[in-house]
Design an enzyme around this catalytic site. Structure first.
Site, PDB file in Angstrom:
ATOM      1  N   SER A 142      67.347  -0.642  64.055  1.00  0.00           N
ATOM      2  CA  SER A 142      68.268   0.484  64.275  1.00  0.00           C
ATOM      3  C   SER A 142      68.105   1.476  63.124  1.00  0.00           C
ATOM      4  O   SER A 142      67.551   1.135  62.067  1.00  0.00           O
ATOM      5  CB  SER A 142      69.711  -0.044  64.283  1.00  0.00           C
ATOM      6  OG  SER A 142      70.650   1.016  64.205  1.00  0.00           O
ATOM      7  N   TYR A 155      77.379  -4.576  62.352  1.00  0.00           N
ATOM      8  CA  TYR A 155      76.171  -4.040  62.987  1.00  0.00           C
ATOM      9  C   TYR A 155      75.184  -3.575  61.906  1.00  0.00           C
ATOM     10  O   TYR A 155      74.001  -3.911  61.944  1.00  0.00           O
ATOM     11  CB  TYR A 155      76.548  -2.879  63.916  1.00  0.00           C
ATOM     12  CG  TYR A 155      75.402  -2.383  64.768  1.00  0.00           C
ATOM     13  CD1 TYR A 155      75.015  -3.066  65.920  1.00  0.00           C
ATOM     14  CD2 TYR A 155      74.692  -1.235  64.430  1.00  0.00           C
ATOM     15  CE1 TYR A 155      73.957  -2.611  66.705  1.00  0.00           C
ATOM     16  CE2 TYR A 155      73.641  -0.776  65.204  1.00  0.00           C
ATOM     17  CZ  TYR A 155      73.282  -1.465  66.347  1.00  0.00           C
ATOM     18  OH  TYR A 155      72.235  -1.017  67.127  1.00  0.00           O
TER      19      TYR A 155
END
Ligand code: NAD
Length: 250
Positions: A142, A155
């Site tokens: 990410s 996350y």
């Protein structure tokens, strides 16, 4: 010889029922691979996309919030395909809350799927790939592998951890013929980003920073996944490749 050709390869993609995983499975099939599709949801749509490319698909029902299915996923793939050439660790979740209020449950849930399952699936895959002479592992990281973000502490920790793990596994397995790399998607229109898209101010602020001028479309991730899964990437180890419309270059 086309170095991007995946004909005869057996791939395994997790979380392939929707979004980026679905697009990656379709792209691998279009490049010639047969694709096992592991996840907790119905794979019919992705199976149809793989078969439309003239390849075989194997749906595998598996909930990666625990390690229970890990060995079974790899064993079923090998029993079906005879080998395992490509693993894409795509399954992932996100939980949003201010760091000051963040709960242990939201920490564990995200770390378990995004980081722990990815590591132990990579281990199970490499135990097949190394004896067979090699393979490719592609982790879906990410922008939060590079940046902090806000309101997504587990996350960010999981995706930053996944980038580190990609480098560690590359160091251990590069000499054994296994390439471990990652893709860092920018902002793509998927279920994962529904909350951001629904918030018009956030959506537009993000869009304003993307040099390409649009949010990512899932099909725009496929080429990078095919590249890192192919012989064209045989000397590529431990990279985290942004596919972000230029976001990080800004
Ligand atoms: P998505 O929510 O559409 O897809 C997530 C997939 O993971 C789904 O198939 C879901 O079923 C699967 N999954 C979640 N928990 C699971 C579990 N316990 N067991 C098995 N499967 C599980 O979102 P997406 O955007 O397609 O996300 C795919 C990956 O891309 C994720 O790792 C996500 O973090 C990453 N990513 C997405 C973006 C984006 O902008 N959409 C950006 C960066 C990274």
């Amino acid at each position: 010889m086309n170095p991007f050709d995946l004909s005869g390869k057996i791939a395994l993609v997790t979380g392939a029922n929707t979004g980026l995983g679905q697009a990656i499975a379709a792209a691998l099939a279009q490049a010639g691979a047969d694709v096992a599709l592991a996840g907790r949801s119905n794979m019919a749509e992705t199976q149809a996309a793989v078969e439309a490319a003239g390849r075989r698909a194997l749906p595998i029902k598996a909930d990666l919030s625990s390690l229970e299915p890990v060995e079974r996923i790899v064993a079923e793939t090998v029993a079906w395909g005879g080998r395992l050439d490509i693993l894409v660790n795509n399954a992932g979740i996100i939980r949003r809350a201010d760091a000051i209020d963040f709960t242990e449950a939201d920490w564990d849930a995200v770390m378990d799927v995004n980081l722990k399952a990815a590591f132990f699936l990579s281990q199970a895959a490499a135990r097949r790939m190394i004896p067979q002479g090699g393979g490719k592992i592609v982790n879906i990281a990410s922008l939060l592998s590079f940046q902090g973000g806000i309101r997504i502490p587990s996350y960010t920790a999981s995706k930053s951890g996944l980038a580190g793990l990609t480098r560690l596994l590359a160091c251990e397995w590069a000499g054994k013929g296994v390439n471990v790399n990652a893709i860092a998607p920018g902002y793509f229109v998927t279920n994962n980003t529904q909350a951001l898209i629904a918030d018009k101010a956030r959506h537009d602020a993000i869009l304003a920073r993307i040099p390409a001028g649009h949010w990512g479309r899932p099909q725009e991730i496929g080429g990078a996944a095919v590249f890192l899964s192919s012989a064209a990437a045989d000397y590529v180890h431990g990279v985290v490749l942004p596919v972000d419309g230029g976001w990080l270059a800004r």
